[in-house]
Design a protein around this motif. Structure first.
Motif, PDB file in Angstrom:
ATOM      1  N   THR A  99      -7.128  28.752   2.586  1.00 31.68           N
ATOM      2  CA  THR A  99      -6.195  29.867   2.695  1.00 31.68           C
ATOM      3  C   THR A  99      -6.470  30.571   4.012  1.00 31.68           C
ATOM      4  O   THR A  99      -7.528  30.385   4.605  1.00 31.68           O
ATOM      5  CB  THR A  99      -6.423  30.912   1.593  1.00 31.68           C
ATOM      6  OG1 THR A  99      -7.729  31.470   1.775  1.00 31.68           O
ATOM      7  CG2 THR A  99      -6.304  30.314   0.219  1.00 31.68           C
ATOM      8  N   PRO A 100      -5.539  31.382   4.467  1.00 30.79           N
ATOM      9  CA  PRO A 100      -5.801  32.121   5.700  1.00 30.79           C
ATOM     10  C   PRO A 100      -6.641  33.379   5.493  1.00 30.79           C
ATOM     11  O   PRO A 100      -6.722  34.194   6.396  1.00 30.79           O
ATOM     12  CB  PRO A 100      -4.392  32.470   6.216  1.00 30.79           C
ATOM     13  CG  PRO A 100      -3.455  32.216   5.109  1.00 30.79           C
ATOM     14  CD  PRO A 100      -4.173  31.555   3.982  1.00 30.79           C
ATOM     15  N   SER A 101      -7.291  33.552   4.331  1.00 28.61           N
ATOM     16  CA  SER A 101      -7.952  34.843   4.077  1.00 28.61           C
ATOM     17  C   SER A 101      -8.987  35.216   5.129  1.00 28.61           C
ATOM     18  O   SER A 101      -9.043  36.369   5.570  1.00 28.61           O
ATOM     19  CB  SER A 101      -8.621  34.902   2.707  1.00 28.61           C
ATOM     20  OG  SER A 101      -8.468  33.754   1.974  1.00 28.61           O
ATOM     21  N   THR A 139      -7.180  36.345   8.323  1.00 26.25           N
ATOM     22  CA  THR A 139      -6.575  37.682   8.306  1.00 26.25           C
ATOM     23  C   THR A 139      -7.649  38.763   8.361  1.00 26.25           C
ATOM     24  O   THR A 139      -7.456  39.791   9.003  1.00 26.25           O
ATOM     25  CB  THR A 139      -5.695  37.886   7.049  1.00 26.25           C
ATOM     26  OG1 THR A 139      -6.441  37.485   5.894  1.00 26.25           O
ATOM     27  CG2 THR A 139      -4.440  37.072   7.111  1.00 26.25           C
ATOM     28  N   TYR A 192      -1.459  34.175  11.740  1.00 24.34           N
ATOM     29  CA  TYR A 192      -2.225  35.092  10.895  1.00 24.34           C
ATOM     30  C   TYR A 192      -3.235  35.910  11.706  1.00 24.34           C
ATOM     31  O   TYR A 192      -3.825  36.852  11.195  1.00 24.34           O
ATOM     32  CB  TYR A 192      -2.949  34.329   9.786  1.00 24.34           C
ATOM     33  CG  TYR A 192      -1.992  33.718   8.804  1.00 24.34           C
ATOM     34  CD1 TYR A 192      -1.294  34.526   7.923  1.00 24.34           C
ATOM     35  CD2 TYR A 192      -1.762  32.354   8.788  1.00 24.34           C
ATOM     36  CE1 TYR A 192      -0.390  33.983   7.026  1.00 24.34           C
ATOM     37  CE2 TYR A 192      -0.865  31.796   7.894  1.00 24.34           C
ATOM     38  CZ  TYR A 192      -0.178  32.623   7.020  1.00 24.34           C
ATOM     39  OH  TYR A 192       0.716  32.078   6.139  1.00 24.34           O
ATOM     40  N   GLN A 216     -12.670  36.099   1.600  1.00 25.42           N
ATOM     41  CA  GLN A 216     -12.509  37.270   2.458  1.00 25.42           C
ATOM     42  C   GLN A 216     -13.669  38.247   2.313  1.00 25.42           C
ATOM     43  O   GLN A 216     -14.093  38.872   3.280  1.00 25.42           O
ATOM     44  CB  GLN A 216     -11.125  37.911   2.291  1.00 25.42           C
ATOM     45  CG  GLN A 216     -10.838  38.526   0.951  1.00 25.42           C
ATOM     46  CD  GLN A 216     -10.957  40.029   1.009  1.00 25.42           C
ATOM     47  OE1 GLN A 216     -11.296  40.589   2.034  1.00 25.42           O
ATOM     48  NE2 GLN A 216     -10.701  40.678  -0.113  1.00 25.42           N
TER      49      GLN A 216
END
Lengths: 307, 358, 360
Positions: free
Chosen positions: C221-223, C226, C245, C200
């Motif tokens: 991961t969806p970091s 998001t 997300y 992120q």
């Protein structure tokens, strides 16, 4: 380029916050003469507990509270071992740290790989709209500002209050402090608890605001960096805080440099804070007078009532 | 109100010394029982998988011995320093640098089938570990820089050096950019110790070192000096034992052993240089050293037990579905209970004052 | 207190009685799965696990599956797979590039077992590998990115510079260049499959460098997703659909489906005719497909994309068709020349338009 600089400055504030909390806590602990090497485990426990609670009960505040308590409990184990069972602080720190890492992995297991809504930014009204400065300073969540407040409080307490004097006396000369009538063990116990609670908060900031998700290994050495930063800052609040921000900036610089296409191996930047800490440690230690001025004399030494 | 008092014993309790590890293990197992019950698993089944199953098959025993080698080496080395109160907590970094030094030879002479490759790697790895530990020793002796902090931070630096080397200079040129070195030739690998398992001859180095450690501590002058300077620094100074000698000796021995452990990993189960060459052996080695009472024989037993925990943990993960965090928790609890009960070796508890009024 | 203790004691003894029972299993084939990251909600390991579920759905009681998730590439992975082998697994799915050498060692030792390995390059009779032609979906996503970008800067948060990833970066860039000659692409290498906080931070750093479309390349991961939603830039995830997300800023998702391939490999193992083949499934095989295109593309723009999608599904078009020039300006493929699979499997150069160099 300016965008990148703003990103690094604003990002630094957030990247530094988890370490800042942990380092401020550890600073107070070390000032009382106790070396707590279990910060990494306490941060991890705080991070996992906060995330689990925040996910289940949908409340970040509750998450922060539980993080503080759970990491605080872990620090009670450390305090009991070192202060009551008179265990070696290095060994006890490692033991509790490892326990904390295990506990965090267990708590977080079910929630691994999921994500939650990050904390909202504080509304500073027109301040947030100031170009550049507004984005760097006034677009963050409240915990980040609480972290800045913590620097001020720790600095004030340590340098301007009687409590600060007592804390330092306990760290400098526990026997003397005891002779004057201060409850050395109790003060150290409370300091360790404070340190644990702050580490828990720092960990919680990672999972509730910064990333925001939990994964095993998420803390990624930040707890150890917090320990290093206390040395880096030669046991003074403002220098420790500076170190935390410096470290945050370096970790972001590492990524920006890649995007900008500069050919500096990222590992050089990753290693820089540790090398710098060693250099500073050498600088402050080589002069016996200097080290006495800075580091708590009884750091890491087991203390037992001689009554 | 009655008061608990902690009083120092005049002499260390020998019985307590032997009892402490046993008590620690029993308490850990009890806590484990509670923990697994909470996890909804039958504790006996889990504990069986954790502690007994690794020893019921040739594969299991092989894995235990494989795992034991680095733990034994590191713990023996560290314990000698710890006895002199030289707190080297950076064995992880010394292991990494040792592994790198050895790998450089293996990678450079990847085509060679010379029988000298492996001994050269062993020597290089040891040098690497010594080199990394010496930095901390020098900074401590010359500048009074706390070795706990320096050795720890050097571990983080070592890890970054490893990352740098496997993503660049030591990367396999035909490995499609993945951060790992070439696979070492057989001449650069330790031989198999027990047929049909992965346990290799690096364990023999650990066992040899254990014997040496025993002789060193019991029968050599430097060993005696080290112990004295740990137990009674002031007496040691009067007797003309320089503190700096203890620091150098303690760190160098610890570094050499950790470096050897690094060779054992890259020239053993891994067989190449990668981003991860140790799952935290440097820290687990500290637990082993303490759990073994800083005594060579105790450490052998502790390393064996710890290796069982590691292997049993993986077995529990696969066959009973216990998260691998349980192994970590076990390690932490073991040392916590050990440290707590160790109090009774040096101190005894007595009651004082009026009887409890509850 | 006493009652609690008694309950613990009782459980203990019940446990003693059941110890012997758990190892007996009626299944014909026990299959082990090793994932590099947690299964979680979306992402690489999640899709591998969906493949496992497809196996269970297809074979029911004939198979038994064992999962070890979040296993780092390194000495632990090797022990886990050895452990699976020694406890009766006859087939193992290795979910990460870095498991290759350890897996191969075990495969040579155990000719009676079969292995399938994600995205590697080494093979043996009982050791096959599998990849998606994710460069096809990346090409389509690139076209969309070329349409929506205003800054003409695209950002990629990438795992390791292995050929599979390099190919995806190239295809994404060329897709964008198809409709927008002026785009340039910045890459941040994380050297990790799973590092949410660095992912992120990298995403933010790319946005600060004016990237307004992000590609989250094998970040498990969806970091990145998001962050994109929060910062208001478009995002393209790999592996899973991550619409939830980034409900407003998802450009498109590249959804992987391992089910059919896994089921086939298990069937071959059960039938005793498993071969260690390299499987490379694309849009044609349904191994990867586009999901959740943003509604913000115009009908004209979507028709360009749909046309290319149809060509890819029909096998009528290859994104790596010349002329292709690399970063240094050297011609890699002449006009009309199509890259060979072998060359693409080992691709080690980036196309012109990608600003970041490969780490050397």
């Amino acid at each position: 380029m300016t965008e990148t600089l703003i990103f690094i400055c604003a990002g630094t504030m957030a990247a530094a916050t988890p370490i800042l909390f942990a380092a401020m806590g550890e600073l107070v602990v070390e000032r009382t003469g106790v070396l707590n090497l279990s910060i990494e485990g306490m941060m991890a426990t705080g991070a996992a507990a906060a995330f689990a609670v925040a996910t289940v009960y949908e409340s970040s505040l509750l998450g922060f509270a539980v993080a503080t308590i759970s990491a605080g409990l872990l620090s009670v184990v450390f305090a009991t071992l070192t202060l009551i069972f008179l265990a070696n602080q290095v060994a006890a720190g490692l033991a509790v740290g490892i326990l904390g890492l295990g506990v965090s992995a267990l708590i977080g297991k079910k929630h691994e790989g999921f994500t939650i809504e990050p904390l909202k930014s504080v509304d500073w009204g027109f301040l947030s709209d100031i170009p550049v400065v507004g984005r760097i300073l006034f677009q963050h969540d409240f915990v980040l500002y609480a972290g800045i407040l913590l620097i001020a409080i720790v600095w004030f307490v340590l340098t301007r209050t009687k409590l600060g004097l007592i804390i330092k006396a306990v760290g400098e000369a526990p026997e003397a402090a005891h002779a004057i009538g201060y409850p050395v063990i109790l003060i150290r116990f409370l300091a360790v608890f404070f340190g644990g609670a702050m580490a828990g908060l720092g960990g919680a900031y990672l999972t509730l605001a910064y990333t925001p998700l939990w994964a095993e290994g998420l803390v990624a050495g930040r707890g150890w960096i917090a320990v290093a930063l206390v040395v880096f800052g030669s046991w003074r609040a403002h220098r420790v805080a500076l170190g935390a921000y410096l470290f945050g900036a370096i970790s972001l610089l590492e990524l920006s440099i890649q995007g900008l296409g500069l050919a500096i191996p990222s590992q050089v930047l990753s290693a820089a804070p540790y090398v710098m800490t060693i250099v500073i440690l050498v600088l402050i230690s080589r002069d016996a007078r200097q080290i006495r001025l800075n580091s708590p004399a009884s750091l890491g030494v087991t203390y037992r009532h001689q009554s | 109100m009655s008061r608990l008092r902690v009083e120092p014993r005049v002499t260390e309790s020998v019985i307590a010394q032997y009892l402490v590890p046993v008590v620690a293990i029993v308490l850990t197992l009890l806590s484990g029982t509670v923990l697994f019950t909470f996890l909804g698993k039958a504790p006996s089944a889990v504990l069986y998988t954790f502690l007994i199953e690794p020893l019921t098959s040739r594969f299991g025993i092989g894995e235990v011995l494989l795992k034991m080698a680095p733990l034994l080496l590191i713990a023996q080395g560290l314990a000698i320093g710890f006895r002199a109160r030289v707190w080297n907590i950076g064995a992880e970094g010394q292991l990494i640098i040792g592994g790198i030094f050895a790998s450089v030879i293996a990678i450079h002479y990847n085509e060679s089938e010379s029988t000298w490759i492996l001994p050269a790697m062993v020597f290089a790895g040891m040098l690497g570990g010594i080199f990394w530990a010496s930095i901390a020793a020098y900074l401590r002796v010359r500048f009074n820089a706390n070795e706990i902090l320096v050795t720890f931070m050097l571990s983080s630096v070592a890890l970054q050096i490893l990352y740098f080397l496997v993503t660049g200079p030591l990367r396999d040129p035909d490995g499609f950019n993945f951060p790992q070195s070439v696979v070492f030739a057989d001449s650069a690998l330790f031989g198999v110790l027990i047929e049909g398992t992965r346990a290799n001859t690096s364990l023999l180095i650990g066992l040899t070192l254990s014997v040496l450690a025993y002789v060193f501590i019991r029968h050599s002058l430097p060993g005696f000096k080290l112990s004295v300077s740990g137990a009674a620094p002031r007496a040691a100074r009067y007797a003309g034992f320089a503190e700096s000698q203890a620091i150098w000796l303690g760190l160098i021995i610890g570094g050499a052993a950790a470096g050897l452990a690094g060779v054992g990993e890259v020239a053993g189960p891994i067989g190449q240089l990668q981003r991860t060459i140790s799952p935290g052996y440097g820290f687990a080695g500290i637990i082993v050293a303490f759990l073994g009472g800083l005594h060579p024989i105790g450490i052998c037993l502790a390393a064996f037990f710890m290796a069982i925990l590691y292997v049993g943990g993986d077995m529990a993960l696969i066959s009973v579905g216990i998260p691998n965090a349980a192994t970590t928790i076990f390690q932490g609890m073991l040392l916590i209970f050990y440290l707590a009960s160790y109090l009774f070796v040096h101190y005894r508890i007595s009651f004082q004052g009026r009887a409890a009024a509850t | 207190m006493m009652r609690g203790l008694r309950r613990v004691a009782a459980l203990f003894f019940v446990g003693v009685l059941t110890v012997g029972a758990h190892s007996a299993s009626a299944a014909e084939l026990k299959i082990g799965f090793v994932y590099p990251s947690p299964v979680g909600d979306v992402g690489w390991a999640h899709e591998l696990d969906n493949g496992r579920k497809a196996i269970e759905a297809a074979f029911g009681d004939r198979v038994e599956t064992v999962v070890a998730e979040n296993i780092p590439e390194g000495p632990d992975a090797s022990r886990i797979m050895n452990q699976m082998a020694s406890t009766g697994a006859k087939m193992i799915m290795l979910g990460s590039f870095g498991y290759m050498n350890d897996g191969l060692k075990l495969a040579k030792k155990r000719p009676d077992m079969t292995f399938i390995h994600a995205s590697g390059y080494k093979l043996a009779d009982n050791f096959g590998n599998f990849q998606t032609r994710n460069y096809e979906s990346a090409y389509l996503a690139g076209i969309g990115a070329g349409f929506v970008t205003k800054s003409n800067i695209l950002g990629i948060v990438a795992a390791y510079p292995i050929p599979e990833v390099v190919g995806i970066i190239n295809a994404f860039t060329m897709g964008a260049q198809l409709v927008n000659q002026g785009v340039s692409v910045k890459v941040v290498w994380l050297n990790s499959w799973f590092d949410p906080s660095k992912a992120q931070e990298s995403a933010r750093s790319l946005v600060s460098q004016k990237a307004d479309v992000l590609l989250s390349l094998y970040q498990d991961t969806p970091s990145v997703v998001t962050v994109a939603e929060e910062m208001g830039v478009y995002v393209v995830p790999t592996s899973s659909d991550m619409k939830k997300y980034a409900p407003n800023h998802l450009l498109v998702s590249q959804q992987i489906d391992w089910g059919p391939h896994f089921v086939e490999m298990v069937k071959n193992t059960l039938d005793g005719n498993f071969k260690g083949i390299p499987y490379w499934g694309g849009m044609k095989e349904g191994a990867v497909r586009m999901e959740s295109w943003t509604p913000n593309l115009s009908a004209d723009q979507m028709s360009v994309i749909n046309e290319k999608t149809a060509e890819l599904k029909a096998g009528a078009f290859h994104p790596f068709t010349g002329p292709i020039v690399d970063q240094a300006g050297a011609t890699k493929l002449a006009d009309g020349e199509v890259i060979e699979d072998g060359a693409l499997l080992g691709i080690n150069w980036l196309v012109k338009g990608v600003e970041t160099k490969l780490p050397d």
